[in-house]
Write a protein that holds these residues in place. Structure first.
Motif, PDB file in Angstrom:
ATOM      1  N   TYR A 190      14.231  -2.568  16.581  1.00  0.00           N
ATOM      2  CA  TYR A 190      14.103  -2.603  15.113  1.00  0.00           C
ATOM      3  C   TYR A 190      15.291  -3.359  14.516  1.00  0.00           C
ATOM      4  O   TYR A 190      15.102  -4.234  13.663  1.00  0.00           O
ATOM      5  CB  TYR A 190      14.020  -1.184  14.533  1.00  0.00           C
TER       6      TYR A 190
ATOM      7  N   ARG B  94      -2.923  -3.511   5.041  1.00  0.00           N
ATOM      8  CA  ARG B  94      -4.114  -3.325   5.894  1.00  0.00           C
ATOM      9  C   ARG B  94      -5.049  -2.256   5.356  1.00  0.00           C
ATOM     10  O   ARG B  94      -6.243  -2.269   5.639  1.00  0.00           O
ATOM     11  CB  ARG B  94      -3.688  -2.953   7.324  1.00  0.00           C
TER      12      ARG B  94
ATOM     13  N   THR C  32      10.214   6.961   2.186  1.00  0.00           N
ATOM     14  CA  THR C  32       8.882   6.360   2.004  1.00  0.00           C
ATOM     15  C   THR C  32       8.050   6.866   3.182  1.00  0.00           C
ATOM     16  O   THR C  32       8.393   7.882   3.776  1.00  0.00           O
ATOM     17  CB  THR C  32       9.014   4.816   2.077  1.00  0.00           C
TER      18      THR C  32
ATOM     19  N   THR D 114       0.804  -1.225   0.000  1.00  0.00           N
ATOM     20  CA  THR D 114       0.000   0.000   0.000  1.00  0.00           C
ATOM     21  C   THR D 114       0.836   1.274   0.000  1.00  0.00           C
ATOM     22  O   THR D 114       0.297   2.368  -0.122  1.00  0.00           O
ATOM     23  CB  THR D 114      -0.936   0.040   1.242  1.00  0.00           C
TER      24      THR D 114
END
Ligand code: NDP
Ligand code: 8X3
Length: 254
Positions: free
Chosen positions: A153, A34, A188, A11
């Motif tokens: 992360y 999602r 992004t 997405t």
């Protein structure tokens, strides 16, 4: 011949650009994420623009039952997945280990590690049965070096790196390729998610640097899938020219 490509996290960002790249090559796409509306808009756009078949599937990779029900009940003509791009992932928050938000930790580990595992568990048996396939895992330079405030992360991306190596061994005799891709800074929605919607902080990550574009990484992902069948790129690190590794970047000052 047209391939069937499943891309998780299509997405936005790298996943979306990868979907466009494969659509340009006339491949059939299963796209997940999602955000239902974005998935539907992208799917309609790719079908209209490139004349490819697209199957959008809206689910959360963290929820094992959703992953298994969606990917376990694919229509017959979508069951043969040639390429799986395990891309869905995120960083949430930055902080020292002694003050980290444990909900953020859960989100990263559940998405980046467990989500990738669930999707792979659902898709890989078909590849094993057919004796062919290619799995591309999107790790990070954070899976090559750890940095301050990024422990969880980084750990999640080290796990992806380890899983890529381990999957390659397990899938070797079944003729399935596994490629680990480790990008550096790419502009992004990644930083917007990491900083929980703070656009100023997110933009500051790229100050003085020309970061990677999603399309740069998509091109590399696509390239890895175009090599002769006997050739497999195992591991690939890609950074902007201005970034040497997780620590060293050269920022221009004006
Ligand atoms: P984006 O935030 O732009 O895209 C992330 C994608 O992952 C979205 O499509 C999002 O879809 C999906 N996603 C996140 N959580 C879930 C979930 N629980 N279930 C399903 N889908 C989910 O970031 P990027 O494109 O940059 O990130 C893609 C991958 O690249 C990630 O794994 C990231 O760690 C990695 N990466 C990014 C770098 C960068 O600098 N940008 C560098 C190195 C690696 P939705 O929200 O609709 O669910
Ligand atoms: C994203 C790159 O440097 O923010 O995985 O960890 S970094």
């Amino acid at each position: 011949m047209s391939k069937t490509v499943l891309i998780t996290g299509a997405t936005s960002g790298i996943g979306e650009a990868t979907a466009v790249r494969f659509a340009k090559a006339s491949d059939r796409l299963i796209l997940t994420g999602r955000r239902k509306e974005r998935l539907e808009v992208l799917s309609a756009h790719l079908a209209g623009q490139y004349g490819v078949e697209v199957l959008p599937l809206c689910f959360d990779v963290r929820v094992r039952s959703e992953v298994m029900s969606h990917l376990g009940s694919l229509p017959d003509d979508w069951k043969k997945i040639d390429i799986l791009v395990n891309n869905a992932g995120l960083a949430v928050g930055l902080g020292h280990i002694y003050e980290g938000d444990t909900d953020d930790w859960d989100r990263m580990i559940d998405t980046n590690v467990k989500g990738l595992l669930y999707v792979t568990r659902a898709v890989s048996p078909g590849m094993v049965e057919r004796g062919s396939g290619h799995i591309i895992n999107i790790s990070s330079i954070a899976g090559k070096d750890v940095y301050e405030n990024g422990s969880v992360y980084c750990a999640s991306k080290y796990a992806v790196d380890a899983l890529s190596k381990a999957m390659r061994i397990d899938l070797l005799k079944h003729g399935i390729k596994v490629t680990n891709i480790a990008p550096g800074m790419a502009e992004t929605e990644f930083s917007l998610v990491r900083f929980k919607g703070d656009r100023v902080k997110a933009a500051s990550v790229y100050t003085g640097i020309e970061p990677l574009k999603s399309e740069d990484i998509a091109e590399v992902i696509f390239y890895c899938t175009t090599l002769p069948d006997h050739v497999c790129i195992n591991d690939l690190v890609i950074t902007p020219k201005a970034q040497a590794n997780a620590f060293y970047s050269h920022r221009k000052t004006t």
